[in-house]
Design a protein around this motif. Structure first.
Motif, mmCIF file in Angstrom:
data_model
loop_
_atom_site.group_PDB
_atom_site.id
_atom_site.type_symbol
_atom_site.label_atom_id
_atom_site.label_comp_id
_atom_site.label_asym_id
_atom_site.label_seq_id
_atom_site.Cartn_x
_atom_site.Cartn_y
_atom_site.Cartn_z
ATOM 1 N N ARG A 1 0.844 -1.211 0.000
ATOM 2 C CA ARG A 1 0.000 0.000 0.000
ATOM 3 C C ARG A 1 0.871 1.250 0.000
ATOM 4 O O ARG A 1 0.490 2.286 -0.547
ATOM 5 N N LYS A 2 2.055 1.153 0.600
ATOM 6 C CA LYS A 2 2.994 2.281 0.561
ATOM 7 C C LYS A 2 3.470 2.516 -0.868
ATOM 8 O O LYS A 2 3.676 3.657 -1.286
ATOM 9 N N GLU B 1 1.672 1.787 -3.517
ATOM 10 C CA GLU B 1 0.524 2.399 -4.183
ATOM 11 C C GLU B 1 0.493 3.905 -3.948
ATOM 12 O O GLU B 1 0.255 4.693 -4.874
ATOM 13 N N GLU B 2 0.721 4.288 -2.704
ATOM 14 C CA GLU B 2 0.703 5.710 -2.368
ATOM 15 C C GLU B 2 1.821 6.461 -3.072
ATOM 16 O O GLU B 2 1.631 7.595 -3.527
ATOM 17 N N LYS B 3 2.976 5.839 -3.175
ATOM 18 C CA LYS B 3 4.137 6.501 -3.772
ATOM 19 C C LYS B 3 4.014 6.622 -5.290
ATOM 20 O O LYS B 3 4.461 7.608 -5.889
ATOM 21 N N ASN C 1 0.941 6.042 -7.035
ATOM 22 C CA ASN C 1 -0.442 6.309 -7.445
ATOM 23 C C ASN C 1 -0.895 5.291 -8.495
ATOM 24 O O ASN C 1 -1.608 5.628 -9.439
#
Length: 247
Positions: free
Chosen positions: A13-14, A16-18, A20
């Protein structure tokens, strides 16, 4: 058979956040699908206790740091069961593997981690993933692997969107230097130096280096994590990492 890709776990998920971008993983049973594992060789074994089936962690004869995903399979029954089901793919033919993976691959996947648990158990299975990556040039597929003989056999014919990292701690580590493979080491603390370049290895805490096609020549490290054998040096450092993360 039906196979299942998993949505991003906490670490992914990290990523994904980094980035997008939507991240999934495809996972097999730990240890039993890792023919070249050594220093991290652990697996979940089903045993009978007081008439009931349960799972216990088993460490291989050369285990130095316990595989975190094997510990997950002992702790969470549903994790063990879906990885066990996915592992049935190893019994299929090459065409069967490609068909099964193609049908299960989420259409909205943009980044796929091959094996948050498990590894390439055969050349046929490795080749199936090469085919999947080649058929999906709009997605990035990445993985850590100790199955270096399979990689080297196809080294000159891999698609650009398949990003491989050789993971130290296997039975064929010597091939990493011989073939100049991008590599990762599990370390106890930050600041460890690359034995070849003599530079400090960056720690990848989000899988961004591992996934990034533009970083495919960059060696890096991972901090030890997960439950380690009681009383070991690795257990003490893993505990510190957990404490620091929760501060």
């Amino acid at each position: 058979m039906e196979a299942k890709f998993s949505p991003a776990n906490r670490k992914l998920r990290k990523l994904e956040e980094k980035t997008n971008k939507k991240v999934y993983s495809f996972d097999l049973l730990s240890g039993v699908s890792c023919p070249f594992a050594s220093a991290c060789h652990s697996w979940a074994k089903v045993v009978t206790v007081n008439g009931k089936k349960t799972r216990r962690i088993v460490d291989g004869p050369h285990c130095k740091f316990r595989c975190y995903s094997a510990s997950e399979e002992v702790t969470f029954p549903f994790v063990y069961l879906y990885r066990k089901n996915n592992s049935k793919i190893l019994k299929l033919s090459f065409k069967g593997m490609v068909k099964t993976l193609s049908e299960a691959l989420p259409k909205n996947a943009e980044i796929v981690r091959i094996h948050a648990s498990g590894d390439f158990a055969s050349q046929c299975y490795f080749d199936a993933w090469v085919t999947i990556a080649r058929r999906n040039p709009d997605k990035v597929f990445y993985t850590y692997t100790k199955a270096l003989p399979y990689w080297i056999k196809r080294k000159g014919d891999l698609p650009r969107n398949l990003v491989l990292t050789a993971s130290y701690g296997g039975t064929h580590d010597h091939l990493i230097r011989i073939h100049r493979l991008r590599s990762v080491r599990v370390v106890l603390q930050e600041g460890v130096r690359d034995s070849i370049a003599h530079r400090r290895l960056p720690v990848d805490k989000t899988d961004f280096i591992a996934y990034n096609p533009s970083s495919r020549k960059r060696n890096f490290s991972l901090l030890i994590h997960g439950v380690q054998p009681k009383g070991s040096v690795e257990a003490k450092f893993a505990y510190k990492q957990k404490v620091w993360k929760n501060v």
